[in-house]
Enzyme design. Structure first.
Site, PDB file in Angstrom:
ATOM      1  N   SER A 133     -13.813-111.267  48.854  1.00 54.84           N
ATOM      2  CA  SER A 133     -14.028-110.033  48.110  1.00 54.84           C
ATOM      3  C   SER A 133     -15.176-110.194  47.123  1.00 54.84           C
ATOM      4  CB  SER A 133     -12.764-109.635  47.346  1.00 54.84           C
ATOM      5  OG  SER A 133     -13.049-108.487  46.565  1.00 54.84           O
ATOM      6  N   LYS A 205      -5.945-109.852  51.221  1.00 55.81           N
ATOM      7  CA  LYS A 205      -7.236-109.173  51.032  1.00 55.81           C
ATOM      8  C   LYS A 205      -7.063-107.664  51.272  1.00 55.81           C
ATOM      9  CE  LYS A 205     -11.462-108.032  50.515  1.00 55.81           C
ATOM     10  NZ  LYS A 205     -12.350-107.608  51.522  1.00 55.81           N
ATOM     11  N   HIS A 208      -5.414-106.190  48.297  1.00 57.61           N
ATOM     12  CA  HIS A 208      -6.460-106.114  47.262  1.00 57.61           C
ATOM     13  C   HIS A 208      -7.255-104.821  47.440  1.00 57.61           C
ATOM     14  CE1 HIS A 208     -10.751-106.440  46.352  1.00 57.61           C
ATOM     15  NE2 HIS A 208     -10.425-107.176  45.305  1.00 57.61           N
ATOM     16  N   ASN A 209      -7.647-104.527  48.679  1.00 61.46           N
ATOM     17  CA  ASN A 209      -8.450-103.323  48.927  1.00 61.46           C
ATOM     18  C   ASN A 209      -7.643-102.050  48.690  1.00 61.46           C
ATOM     19  OD1 ASN A 209     -10.275-105.245  49.743  1.00 61.46           O
ATOM     20  ND2 ASN A 209     -10.985-104.079  51.488  1.00 61.46           N
ATOM     21  N   GLU A 212      -7.659-101.563  45.153  1.00 61.75           N
ATOM     22  CA  GLU A 212      -9.007-101.102  44.771  1.00 61.75           C
ATOM     23  C   GLU A 212      -9.118 -99.569  44.957  1.00 61.75           C
ATOM     24  OE1 GLU A 212     -12.191-103.561  46.549  1.00 61.75           O
ATOM     25  OE2 GLU A 212     -13.164-101.665  47.048  1.00 61.75           O
TER      26      GLU A 212
HETATM   27  P1  NBP Z   1     -21.749-106.763  59.880  1.00 63.83           P
HETATM   28  O1  NBP Z   1     -20.347-106.367  59.837  1.00 63.83           O
HETATM   29  O2  NBP Z   1     -22.774-105.714  59.896  1.00 63.83           O
HETATM   30  O3  NBP Z   1     -21.913-107.761  61.124  1.00 63.83           O
HETATM   31  C1  NBP Z   1     -23.060-107.875  61.888  1.00 63.83           C
HETATM   32  C2  NBP Z   1     -23.568-109.311  62.012  1.00 63.83           C
HETATM   33  O4  NBP Z   1     -22.816-110.026  62.980  1.00 63.83           O
HETATM   34  C3  NBP Z   1     -24.999-109.290  62.484  1.00 63.83           C
HETATM   35  O5  NBP Z   1     -25.699-110.336  61.867  1.00 63.83           O
HETATM   36  C4  NBP Z   1     -24.843-109.535  63.980  1.00 63.83           C
HETATM   37  O6  NBP Z   1     -25.974-110.036  64.627  1.00 63.83           O
HETATM   38  C5  NBP Z   1     -23.738-110.546  63.964  1.00 63.83           C
HETATM   39  N1  NBP Z   1     -23.095-110.766  65.275  1.00 63.83           N
HETATM   40  C6  NBP Z   1     -23.017-111.907  65.959  1.00 63.83           C
HETATM   41 BR1  NBP Z   1     -23.739-113.462  65.392  1.00 63.83          BR
HETATM   42  N2  NBP Z   1     -22.367-111.803  67.094  1.00 63.83           N
HETATM   43  C7  NBP Z   1     -21.985-110.541  67.155  1.00 63.83           C
HETATM   44  C8  NBP Z   1     -21.246-109.834  68.109  1.00 63.83           C
HETATM   45  N3  NBP Z   1     -20.787-110.407  69.217  1.00 63.83           N
HETATM   46  N4  NBP Z   1     -21.031-108.537  67.881  1.00 63.83           N
HETATM   47  C9  NBP Z   1     -21.462-107.950  66.743  1.00 63.83           C
HETATM   48  N5  NBP Z   1     -22.169-108.585  65.797  1.00 63.83           N
HETATM   49  C10 NBP Z   1     -22.440-109.872  65.998  1.00 63.83           C
HETATM   50  O7  NBP Z   1     -22.097-107.787  58.710  1.00 63.83           O
HETATM   51  P2  NBP Z   1     -21.668-107.772  57.184  1.00 63.83           P
HETATM   52  O8  NBP Z   1     -21.850-106.444  56.541  1.00 63.83           O
HETATM   53  O9  NBP Z   1     -22.375-108.939  56.633  1.00 63.83           O
HETATM   54  O10 NBP Z   1     -20.095-108.051  57.202  1.00 63.83           O
HETATM   55  C11 NBP Z   1     -19.527-109.183  57.844  1.00 63.83           C
HETATM   56  C12 NBP Z   1     -18.025-109.133  57.701  1.00 63.83           C
HETATM   57  O11 NBP Z   1     -17.703-109.238  56.317  1.00 63.83           O
HETATM   58  C13 NBP Z   1     -17.395-107.823  58.181  1.00 63.83           C
HETATM   59  O12 NBP Z   1     -16.138-108.086  58.738  1.00 63.83           O
HETATM   60  C14 NBP Z   1     -17.205-107.034  56.913  1.00 63.83           C
HETATM   61  O13 NBP Z   1     -16.166-106.081  57.003  1.00 63.83           O
HETATM   62  C15 NBP Z   1     -16.855-108.157  55.934  1.00 63.83           C
HETATM   63  N6  NBP Z   1     -17.106-107.853  54.528  1.00 63.83           N
HETATM   64  C16 NBP Z   1     -18.175-107.149  54.167  1.00 63.83           C
HETATM   65  C17 NBP Z   1     -18.394-106.876  52.814  1.00 63.83           C
HETATM   66  C18 NBP Z   1     -19.617-106.130  52.395  1.00 63.83           C
HETATM   67  O14 NBP Z   1     -19.691-105.814  51.184  1.00 63.83           O
HETATM   68  N7  NBP Z   1     -20.567-105.844  53.302  1.00 63.83           N
HETATM   69  C19 NBP Z   1     -17.503-107.353  51.858  1.00 63.83           C
HETATM   70  C20 NBP Z   1     -16.432-108.108  52.259  1.00 63.83           C
HETATM   71  C21 NBP Z   1     -16.248-108.349  53.609  1.00 63.83           C
HETATM   72  P3  NBP Z   1     -27.192-109.120  65.064  1.00 63.83           P
HETATM   73  O15 NBP Z   1     -28.233-109.314  64.007  1.00 63.83           O
HETATM   74  O16 NBP Z   1     -27.603-109.632  66.377  1.00 63.83           O
HETATM   75  O17 NBP Z   1     -26.718-107.697  65.154  1.00 63.83           O
END
Ligand code: NBP
Length: 506
Positions: A133, A205, A208-209, A212
């Site tokens: 988080s 988690k 937590h959400n 939130e």
């Molecule tokens: P995303 O949820 O947008 O994930 C996309 C990333 O995963 C891209 O870099 C993509 O590569 C890669 N990827 C790979 Br490696 N293999 C993949 C596949 N088979 N299918 C799809 N994507 C693939 O990234 P994020 O926003 O960094 O979030 C990551 C996780 O963290 C999610 O579960 C999210 O819910 C969680 N989270 C996010 C936050 C936040 O604030 N954003 C906070 C807490 C948790 P590519 O470049 O080739 O598309």
């Protein structure tokens, strides 16, 4: 080309979260091997970060990543929650990950998926789930971490998790100053603690959400009540929230609210941006999951669900605009003392917040039985004190409450929280009454008060309700003058009104 088995940890998925978590690990001296499906993203990331204390190793495929990581490998996945996690895990196993290796899903996965995956992959790897988080900034400079999985796997992850987590002061529980790139925070208590087996980390988690959601809704209602009853400009409200942030309500969400409210609109410098933001809230689903889980377990988390429904209602913008022309509310003018109202809304917010957190903690309590976990509620409250979106001074109080009494039946019964509600409830009730009188929607304030009043009532109208169920459906009822478990049915509409004893489990 990746080096041979020198990386302390591997990381897959270089979107926002993955990049920031990798840099956080590298700042703490861990060498991180990184892979992304689109190689260009990985190359750009490596090129942009040539000098990290631990070092980054760019990998063009998963075999390189597996070869680069020291055994037992610790490989973090940060891809979109859902099927991508299964795909990547299977690909990692095909690429050479072994039975002792930890595959750590740090995305927002459903806890039921984590339970399933841990079982499904148990003879191929050690699948582990960790809630993260704090969004982008948390990932970069110290998130709150909620790890769940096999305890023997946790010991391999623990040093890394403790290093990268947010830190709070041991005495006060206050977050320690934020880290800077390449300069991690020294000392303090890490906001990371082993939560429990299989999906426990992802479950916590999710709760937590859910908390939130309700915390944000309550703050928004406080803003809306003051705005509409006192007709004050956002800037003045910003000062009120900033003042509140120095007391019991001190929290990240109150802090950013004060900041948001004072910001001018870039396109209309005479106006405030908040007034130009469309009043429709979106959602990604974790509040809904929490509410569904509460319904599945039969635990009253009505305020958390109310916060989800409030977002649903907000999304009906077109309908609401049309309805506002037809459904006319009361004419109301607040003529009372302005400071008194500000203080009353403050107290109403604090009391409602206590009820909302009580509901979240009750959910975790019930989940212990449902999923056979042993959750340490004091420890969970303590790791939410820093790094995460709901971080607040208030969580020090919750930590203390569950540390004082780990078996505490409900947070409302803790002496501190009991006294707070006792002292502030008159003003809380007056705010809810005022909202009703003025026709201002305040569903979270109202549902929190309803929870409190329901929970403290030895007698509820469910006697009539159960009688109705028996009347039309022969669903039986228990009697106050008979032991629990002894059920009766009455032929309510028949002339002889015969009462039949149905079961006796004693
Ligand atoms: P995303 O949820 O947008 O994930 C996309 C990333 O995963 C891209 O870099 C993509 O590569 C890669 N990827 C790979 Br490696 N293999 C993949 C596949 N088979 N299918 C799809 N994507 C693939 O990234 P994020 O926003 O960094 O979030 C990551 C996780 O963290 C999610 O579960 C999210 O819910 C969680 N989270 C996010 C936050 C936040 O604030 N954003 C906070 C807490 C948790 P590519 O470049 O080739 O598309």
């Amino acid at each position: 080309m990746a080096e041979k088995a020198s990386a302390d940890v591997g990381l897959i998925g270089l979107a926002v979260m993955g990049q920031n978590l990798a840099l956080n690990m590298a700042d703490h001296g861990f060498k991180v091997a990184v892979f992304n499906r689109t190689t260009r993203v990985m190359k750009e990331f490596i090129a942009a970060n040539p000098d990290t204390p631990g070092g980054l190793v760019g990998c063009e495929n998963l075999s390189e990543l597996v070869a680069a990581a020291k055994k037992p490998r610790k490989i973090v996945i940060l891809v979109k929650a859902g099927p991508a996690v299964d795909t990547v895990t299977k690909q990692l196993i095909e690429a050479g990950a072994e039975k002792d290796d930890l595959i750590v899903d740090c995305g927002n996965s459903q806890w039921t998926d984590t339970i399933r995956r841990e079982k499904e992959f148990s003879d191929r790897c050690r699948f582990f789930g960790s809630g993260v988080s704090g969004g982008e900034t948390g990932a970069r400079f110290g998130p709150s971490l909620m790890p769940g999985g096999a305890a023997d796997a946790w010991k391999h992850l623990e040093p890394i998790w403790n290093a990268i987590a947010a830190k709070v002061d041991a005495e006060t529980g206050k977050p320690i100053e934020t880290a800077k790139p390449g300069r991690p925070v020294k000392g303090g208590v890490p906001c990371s603690a082993y939560i429990g087996e299989n999906g426990a980390g992802h479950y916590v988690k999710m709760v937590h959400n859910g908390i939130e959601y309700i915390d944000m809704q309550l703050i928004s209602e406080a803003y809306f009540l003051l705005r509409n009853l006192l007709h004050v400009e956002p800037e003045e409200l910003s000062q009120i929230f900033a003042r509140w942030n120095e007391g019991d309500l001190d929290s990240y969400l109150i802090e950013i609210t004060a900041d948001i409210l004072k910001q001018r609109d870039p396109d209309h410098p005479d106006a405030f941006l908040v007034d130009y933001v469309l009043d429709t809230a979106q959602q990604k689903g974790t509040g809904k999951w929490t509410s569904i889980n509460a319904l599945d377990m039969g635990i009253p988390a009505n305020s958390i669900a109310e916060a989800v429904f409030a977002r649903c209602l907000s999304a009906l913008k077109v309908e609401r605009e049309a309805a506002s022309q037809h459904l006319i509310g009361p004419e109301y003018q607040y003529n009372g003392d302005r400071n008194e109202l500000v203080n009353a809304v403050h107290d109403a917010l604090y009391c409602s917040k206590i009820c909302a957190y009580a509901q979240g903690f009750q959910l975790m309590r019930a989940a212990e039985t449902e999923y056979k976990w042993k959750l340490d509620l004091a420890s969970i409250a303590s790791i939410w004190r820093g790094g995460c979106i709901i971080r607040a001074r208030f969580l020090q109080r919750i930590t203390a409450a569950y540390a004082r009494d780990p078996q505490l039946v409900n947070l409302l019964l803790d002496p501190y929280f009991k006294e707070q509600i006792q002292r502030n409830q008159t003003r809380w009730r007056s705010v809810v009454a005022l909202a009703a009188q003025a026709g201002i929607a305040a569903p979270a304030f109202m549902s929190a008060l309803a929870y409190h009043d329901g929970y403290r009532s030895a007698q509820l109208p469910a006697n009539l309700l159960q009688a109705q169920r028996d009347y039309f459906g022969a669903h039986t009822y228990e009697r106050i003058d008979q032991p629990r478990g002894v059920s009766f049915h009455l032929d309510w509409s028949k002339p002889d009104r015969r009462q039949i004893k149905i079961t006796d489990s004693h």
